[in-house]
Design a protein around this motif. Structure first.
Motif, PDB file in Angstrom:
ATOM      1  N   THR A  21      -8.183 -29.464  14.159  1.00  0.00           N
ATOM      2  CA  THR A  21      -8.661 -29.661  15.523  1.00  0.00           C
ATOM      3  C   THR A  21      -7.810 -28.795  16.441  1.00  0.00           C
ATOM      4  N   LEU A  22      -8.462 -27.976  17.249  1.00  0.00           N
ATOM      5  CA  LEU A  22      -7.757 -27.162  18.247  1.00  0.00           C
ATOM      6  C   LEU A  22      -7.994 -27.754  19.628  1.00  0.00           C
ATOM      7  N   ILE A  23      -6.925 -27.905  20.391  1.00  0.00           N
ATOM      8  CA  ILE A  23      -6.987 -28.465  21.737  1.00  0.00           C
ATOM      9  C   ILE A  23      -6.445 -27.403  22.689  1.00  0.00           C
ATOM     10  N   HIS A  24      -7.344 -26.815  23.470  1.00  0.00           N
ATOM     11  CA  HIS A  24      -6.936 -25.700  24.338  1.00  0.00           C
ATOM     12  C   HIS A  24      -6.959 -26.124  25.802  1.00  0.00           C
ATOM     13  N   PRO A  25      -5.798 -26.479  26.368  1.00  0.00           N
ATOM     14  CA  PRO A  25      -5.746 -26.781  27.800  1.00  0.00           C
ATOM     15  C   PRO A  25      -6.051 -25.524  28.615  1.00  0.00           C
ATOM     16  N   HIS A  26      -6.654 -25.696  29.769  1.00  0.00           N
ATOM     17  CA  HIS A  26      -6.993 -24.556  30.606  1.00  0.00           C
ATOM     18  C   HIS A  26      -5.758 -24.063  31.350  1.00  0.00           C
ATOM     19  N   LEU A  27      -4.849 -23.523  30.565  1.00  0.00           N
ATOM     20  CA  LEU A  27      -3.631 -22.890  31.063  1.00  0.00           C
ATOM     21  C   LEU A  27      -3.500 -21.556  30.352  1.00  0.00           C
ATOM     22  N   GLU A  28      -2.857 -20.598  30.999  1.00  0.00           N
ATOM     23  CA  GLU A  28      -2.564 -19.340  30.315  1.00  0.00           C
ATOM     24  C   GLU A  28      -1.062 -19.236  30.149  1.00  0.00           C
ATOM     25  N   LEU A  29      -0.644 -19.061  28.904  1.00  0.00           N
ATOM     26  CA  LEU A  29       0.780 -18.991  28.587  1.00  0.00           C
ATOM     27  C   LEU A  29       1.027 -17.700  27.822  1.00  0.00           C
ATOM     28  N   ASN A  30       1.676 -16.745  28.453  1.00  0.00           N
ATOM     29  CA  ASN A  30       1.919 -15.459  27.822  1.00  0.00           C
ATOM     30  C   ASN A  30       2.900 -15.599  26.668  1.00  0.00           C
ATOM     31  N   THR A  31       2.605 -14.902  25.563  1.00  0.00           N
ATOM     32  CA  THR A  31       3.471 -14.976  24.393  1.00  0.00           C
ATOM     33  C   THR A  31       4.890 -14.537  24.726  1.00  0.00           C
ATOM     34  N   SER A  32       5.017 -13.485  25.534  1.00  0.00           N
ATOM     35  CA  SER A  32       6.351 -12.999  25.870  1.00  0.00           C
ATOM     36  C   SER A  32       7.153 -14.054  26.632  1.00  0.00           C
ATOM     37  N   ASP A  33       6.480 -14.810  27.520  1.00  0.00           N
ATOM     38  CA  ASP A  33       7.171 -15.878  28.249  1.00  0.00           C
ATOM     39  C   ASP A  33       7.554 -17.014  27.308  1.00  0.00           C
ATOM     40  N   SER A  34       6.651 -17.340  26.398  1.00  0.00           N
ATOM     41  CA  SER A  34       6.910 -18.425  25.465  1.00  0.00           C
ATOM     42  C   SER A  34       8.039 -18.075  24.502  1.00  0.00           C
ATOM     43  N   ARG A  35       8.153 -16.805  24.147  1.00  0.00           N
ATOM     44  CA  ARG A  35       9.249 -16.382  23.268  1.00  0.00           C
ATOM     45  C   ARG A  35      10.581 -16.370  24.014  1.00  0.00           C
ATOM     46  N   SER A  36      10.527 -16.190  25.327  1.00  0.00           N
ATOM     47  CA  SER A  36      11.768 -16.076  26.098  1.00  0.00           C
ATOM     48  C   SER A  36      12.553 -17.387  26.174  1.00  0.00           C
ATOM     49  N   VAL A  37      11.881 -18.520  25.953  1.00  0.00           N
ATOM     50  CA  VAL A  37      12.577 -19.812  26.035  1.00  0.00           C
ATOM     51  C   VAL A  37      13.235 -20.202  24.716  1.00  0.00           C
ATOM     52  N   LEU A  38      13.027 -19.411  23.677  1.00  0.00           N
ATOM     53  CA  LEU A  38      13.573 -19.768  22.369  1.00  0.00           C
ATOM     54  C   LEU A  38      15.080 -19.541  22.295  1.00  0.00           C
ATOM     55  N   ARG A  39      15.744 -20.393  21.530  1.00  0.00           N
ATOM     56  CA  ARG A  39      17.172 -20.206  21.276  1.00  0.00           C
ATOM     57  C   ARG A  39      17.394 -18.969  20.416  1.00  0.00           C
ATOM     58  N   ARG A  40      18.444 -18.239  20.681  1.00  0.00           N
ATOM     59  CA  ARG A  40      18.760 -17.047  19.904  1.00  0.00           C
ATOM     60  C   ARG A  40      19.556 -17.387  18.644  1.00  0.00           C
ATOM     61  N   ASN A  41      20.190 -18.548  18.633  1.00  0.00           N
ATOM     62  CA  ASN A  41      20.966 -18.976  17.478  1.00  0.00           C
ATOM     63  C   ASN A  41      20.581 -20.399  17.113  1.00  0.00           C
ATOM     64  N   VAL A  42      20.578 -20.696  15.830  1.00  0.00           N
ATOM     65  CA  VAL A  42      20.282 -22.055  15.366  1.00  0.00           C
ATOM     66  C   VAL A  42      21.431 -22.540  14.499  1.00  0.00           C
ATOM     67  N   THR A  43      21.586 -23.846  14.447  1.00  0.00           N
ATOM     68  CA  THR A  43      22.662 -24.420  13.649  1.00  0.00           C
ATOM     69  C   THR A  43      22.315 -24.356  12.164  1.00  0.00           C
ATOM     70  N   LEU A  44      23.313 -24.462  11.333  1.00  0.00           N
ATOM     71  CA  LEU A  44      23.107 -24.488   9.892  1.00  0.00           C
ATOM     72  C   LEU A  44      22.239 -25.683   9.505  1.00  0.00           C
ATOM     73  N   GLN A  45      22.445 -26.816  10.168  1.00  0.00           N
ATOM     74  CA  GLN A  45      21.668 -28.014   9.877  1.00  0.00           C
ATOM     75  C   GLN A  45      20.182 -27.788  10.188  1.00  0.00           C
ATOM     76  N   ASP A  46      19.894 -27.187  11.350  1.00  0.00           N
ATOM     77  CA  ASP A  46      18.499 -26.928  11.704  1.00  0.00           C
ATOM     78  C   ASP A  46      17.865 -25.914  10.758  1.00  0.00           C
ATOM     79  N   ALA A  47      18.630 -24.901  10.380  1.00  0.00           N
ATOM     80  CA  ALA A  47      18.101 -23.899   9.454  1.00  0.00           C
ATOM     81  C   ALA A  47      17.765 -24.527   8.105  1.00  0.00           C
ATOM     82  N   THR A  48      18.616 -25.431   7.656  1.00  0.00           N
ATOM     83  CA  THR A  48      18.377 -26.112   6.380  1.00  0.00           C
ATOM     84  C   THR A  48      17.152 -27.019   6.470  1.00  0.00           C
ATOM     85  N   THR A  49      17.047 -27.773   7.563  1.00  0.00           N
ATOM     86  CA  THR A  49      15.889 -28.652   7.766  1.00  0.00           C
ATOM     87  C   THR A  49      14.596 -27.846   7.814  1.00  0.00           C
ATOM     88  N   GLN A  50      14.621 -26.734   8.551  1.00  0.00           N
ATOM     89  CA  GLN A  50      13.423 -25.901   8.679  1.00  0.00           C
ATOM     90  C   GLN A  50      13.015 -25.311   7.328  1.00  0.00           C
TER      91      GLN A  50
END
Length: 314
Positions: free
Chosen positions: A175-204
């Motif tokens: 099921t795809l749910i598309h809210p009527h918002l526009e979210l640019n990929t470049s903006d969405s990538r900009s909020v990502l952390r540049r580093n992750v912990t060893l614990q998060d990397a292992t969980t992922q």
């Protein structure tokens, strides 16, 4: 007589699939873009027509994903003739459903057929990846690959590119749910952390392995346990109204899990049956009605066909 114009369709896609940031994706049925490519007496690659974009997409050949992908292909091929591209958008822009990838893939498949199929389908992938650099600043393949090839895919490595088709379990629906918002990929990538912990990397890593194993074993419970992203979605979800409510609300219906499709704002929900997928659709509508935010809803099986030719004109 040689073909003069070819039209291709390429489907929408869900990228990342929760835990598989930039390395997992799957294709959607019926929803996508069409592109026609015609031979021209005038050398070069040109975009001559765009419909369905509300005037937002560029005609410049160095900025449009269709022409960027096609130019990369014909340069590799050594083709010096002229090509004219017509783009018919069926996907909303900035939706997180692989809109730019679908356009590029449809253009590549049409061009390849027009020129006598010099490439195998999978060999078109690098040209599509080049177009994604223009669209969002990163040459990822998790939209391009499933749109081109269909099904679930894993991008094991980018240098060199190693794309692996995965098993699609019987009965799996999205099921795809598309809210009527526009979210640019470049903006969405900009909020990502540049580093992750060893614990998060292992969980992922465990969740990615579990999801792949669950697909091959058709183990819906394992797929459900593995649809958890501890790296990208915690940062991105705050940009999407209704995310938390949908994620909680679909559990009683029997859905496997919920996540952000690509960079959002579209949400995806995987379900073990079509009936549950439609119930998820109903529950999601209730969530966004309360938020007074219009949405589009799509229920789809996993598309195992990928991009294909619609029409050939002589």
């Amino acid at each position: 007589m040689d073909k003069q114009k070819v039209t291709a369709f390429a489907p929408a896609t869900v990228a990342n699939v929760s835990c598989g940031f930039d390395i997992l994706g799957f294709a959607i049925e019926d929803l996508g873009d069409k592109v026609s490519v015609a031979l021209s007496d005038k050398p070069g690659v040109r975009v001559v027509k765009i419909e369905g974009d509300n005037g937002k997409l560029p005609y410049e050949s160095e900025k449009n994903t269709c022409s960027v992908a096609v130019k990369a292909m014909v340069e590799d091929l050594g083709f010096e003739g002229g090509l004219e591209i017509e783009l018919y958008k069926g996907l909303p822009l900035g939706s997180g459903m692989g809109s730019s990838a679908a356009s590029a893939v449809a253009a590549l498949v049409a061009t390849n057929t027009l020129l006598g199929n010099p490439y195998e389908k999978k060999d078109l992938l690098p040209f599509g990846i080049e177009s994604e650099r223009i669209a969002c600043g990163a040459g990822h393949a998790d939209n391009i690959s499933p749109s081109l090839l269909g099904g679930f895919v894993l991008i094991r490595e980018y240098q060199p590119l190693d794309v692996i088709p995965l098993h699609v379990p019987r009965g799996l629906y999205c099921t795809l749910i598309h809210p009527h918002l526009e979210l640019n990929t470049s903006d969405s990538r900009s909020v990502l952390r540049r580093n992750v912990t060893l614990q998060d990397a292992t969980t992922q890593s465990g969740n990615i392995a579990g999801l792949v194993a669950g697909l091959f074993q058709e183990d819906m419970a394992l797929i459900s346990r593995s649809l958890n992203d501890v790296i990208a979605e915690p940062s991105r979800s705050i940009l999407i109204p209704g995310y938390d409510e949908v994620k909680v609300g679909i559990v009683p219906a029997g859905a496997l899990g919920c996540g952000i499709s690509g960079s959002g704002p579209t949400l995806f929900v995987l379900s073990p049956t079509e009936e549950i997928a439609w119930e998820v659709s109903r529950l999601s509508q209730q969530v966004f009605d309360k938020l007074q935010l219009p949405i589009d809803l799509y229920v789809s099986a996993i598309n195992t066909r990928g991009a294909y030719i619609v029409e050939e004109e002589i």
